[in-house]
Design a protein around this motif. Structure first.
Motif, PDB file in Angstrom:
ATOM      1  N   SER A   1      43.053  48.481  33.053  1.00 17.24           N
ATOM      2  CA  SER A   1      44.396  48.007  33.335  1.00 17.24           C
ATOM      3  C   SER A   1      44.366  46.639  33.999  1.00 17.24           C
ATOM      4  N   SER A   2      45.380  45.850  33.703  1.00 17.64           N
ATOM      5  CA  SER A   2      45.547  44.547  34.348  1.00 17.64           C
ATOM      6  C   SER A   2      46.502  44.617  35.530  1.00 17.64           C
ATOM      7  N   SER A   3      47.026  45.798  35.808  1.00 13.15           N
ATOM      8  CA  SER A   3      47.998  45.952  36.893  1.00 13.15           C
ATOM      9  C   SER A   3      47.299  46.300  38.200  1.00 13.15           C
ATOM     10  N   PRO A   4      47.542  45.523  39.237  1.00 11.37           N
ATOM     11  CA  PRO A   4      46.933  45.858  40.541  1.00 11.37           C
ATOM     12  C   PRO A   4      47.289  47.269  41.015  1.00 11.37           C
ATOM     13  N   ALA A   5      48.429  47.782  40.606  1.00  5.80           N
ATOM     14  CA  ALA A   5      48.880  49.095  41.061  1.00  5.80           C
ATOM     15  C   ALA A   5      47.971  50.222  40.582  1.00  5.80           C
ATOM     16  N   HIS A   6      47.190  49.970  39.536  1.00  4.54           N
ATOM     17  CA  HIS A   6      46.294  50.997  39.009  1.00  4.54           C
ATOM     18  C   HIS A   6      45.019  51.134  39.843  1.00  4.54           C
ATOM     19  N   TYR A   7      44.755  50.179  40.694  1.00  2.00           N
ATOM     20  CA  TYR A   7      43.497  50.151  41.441  1.00  2.00           C
ATOM     21  C   TYR A   7      43.752  50.638  42.868  1.00  2.00           C
ATOM     22  N   ASP A   8      42.967  51.611  43.292  1.00  2.00           N
ATOM     23  CA  ASP A   8      43.229  52.212  44.594  1.00  2.00           C
ATOM     24  C   ASP A   8      42.257  51.800  45.689  1.00  2.00           C
ATOM     25  N   TYR A   9      41.218  51.066  45.343  1.00  2.00           N
ATOM     26  CA  TYR A   9      40.297  50.550  46.353  1.00  2.00           C
ATOM     27  C   TYR A   9      40.111  49.055  46.141  1.00  2.00           C
ATOM     28  N   TRP A  10      40.086  48.311  47.247  1.00  2.00           N
ATOM     29  CA  TRP A  10      39.996  46.853  47.180  1.00  2.00           C
ATOM     30  C   TRP A  10      38.962  46.327  48.168  1.00  2.00           C
TER      31      TRP A  10
END
Length: 124
Positions: free
Chosen positions: A105-114
Motif C-alpha cells: 500500500s502507498s497509504s501511510p494509514a496501512h502502516y502501523d509501525y514507524w
C-alpha cells in the motif's frame, strides 16, 4: 516492533545514498515494509514498498527507475538505494511496517509501525 532508520545525509544532485532500516522482533519476515518521506510543509508521501519475501515491490512514479527497495529477512533489515538524486528528493525519510496486510500500500494509514526518520538533503 521497533524500527531504526539510518544512512541519511547531504549529497549533491546526481549522487547516491543508501538508507537502511533495522527492525526488532522475530516476525519481521511477515511485515510488508515501506519507505515514506516528508518535506517541510508537505504531507508524508509514499516512496516504495516491498512484500514479505521481497519478490514484489512498488514505487512512487517520482522515484521509479532511480530508487530500489530491498530487504534481508535474515538480518531484519530493509534498505532503500537512492541514485540520481534530485533536490526535490530532500526530505525526512521514514521506514514503516505493515503487520496487518500482505498487500503493498502507498497509504501511510496501512502502516502501523514507524521509525524515527533520517534526513536526506540533496543540494543543487
Amino acid at each position: 516492533v521497533q524500527l531504526q532508520a539510518s544512512g541519511g545525509g547531504l549529497v549533491q544532485a546526481g549522487g547516491s545514498l543508501r538508507l537502511s532500516c533495522a527492525a526488532s522482533g522475530r516476525t519481521f519476515s511477515r511485515y510488508v515494509m515501506g519507505w515514506f518521506r516528508q518535506a517541510p510543509g508537505k504531507e508524508r508521501e509514499f516512496v516504495a514498498a516491498i512484500s514479505w519475501s521481497g519478490g514484489n515491490t512498488y514505487y512512487a512514479d517520482s522515484v521509479k527507475g532511480r530508487f530500489t527497495i530491498s530487504r534481508d529477512n535474515a538480518k531484519n533489515t530493509v534498505s532503500l538505494q537512492m541514485n540520481s538524486l534530485k533536490p526535490e528528493d530532500t526530505a525526512v525519510y521514514y521506514c514503516a511496517a505493515d503487520s496487518r496486510s500482505s498487500s503493498l500500500s502507498s497509504s501511510p494509514a496501512h502502516y502501523d509501525y514507524w521509525g524515527q526518520g533520517t534526513q536526506v538533503t540533496v543540494s543543487s
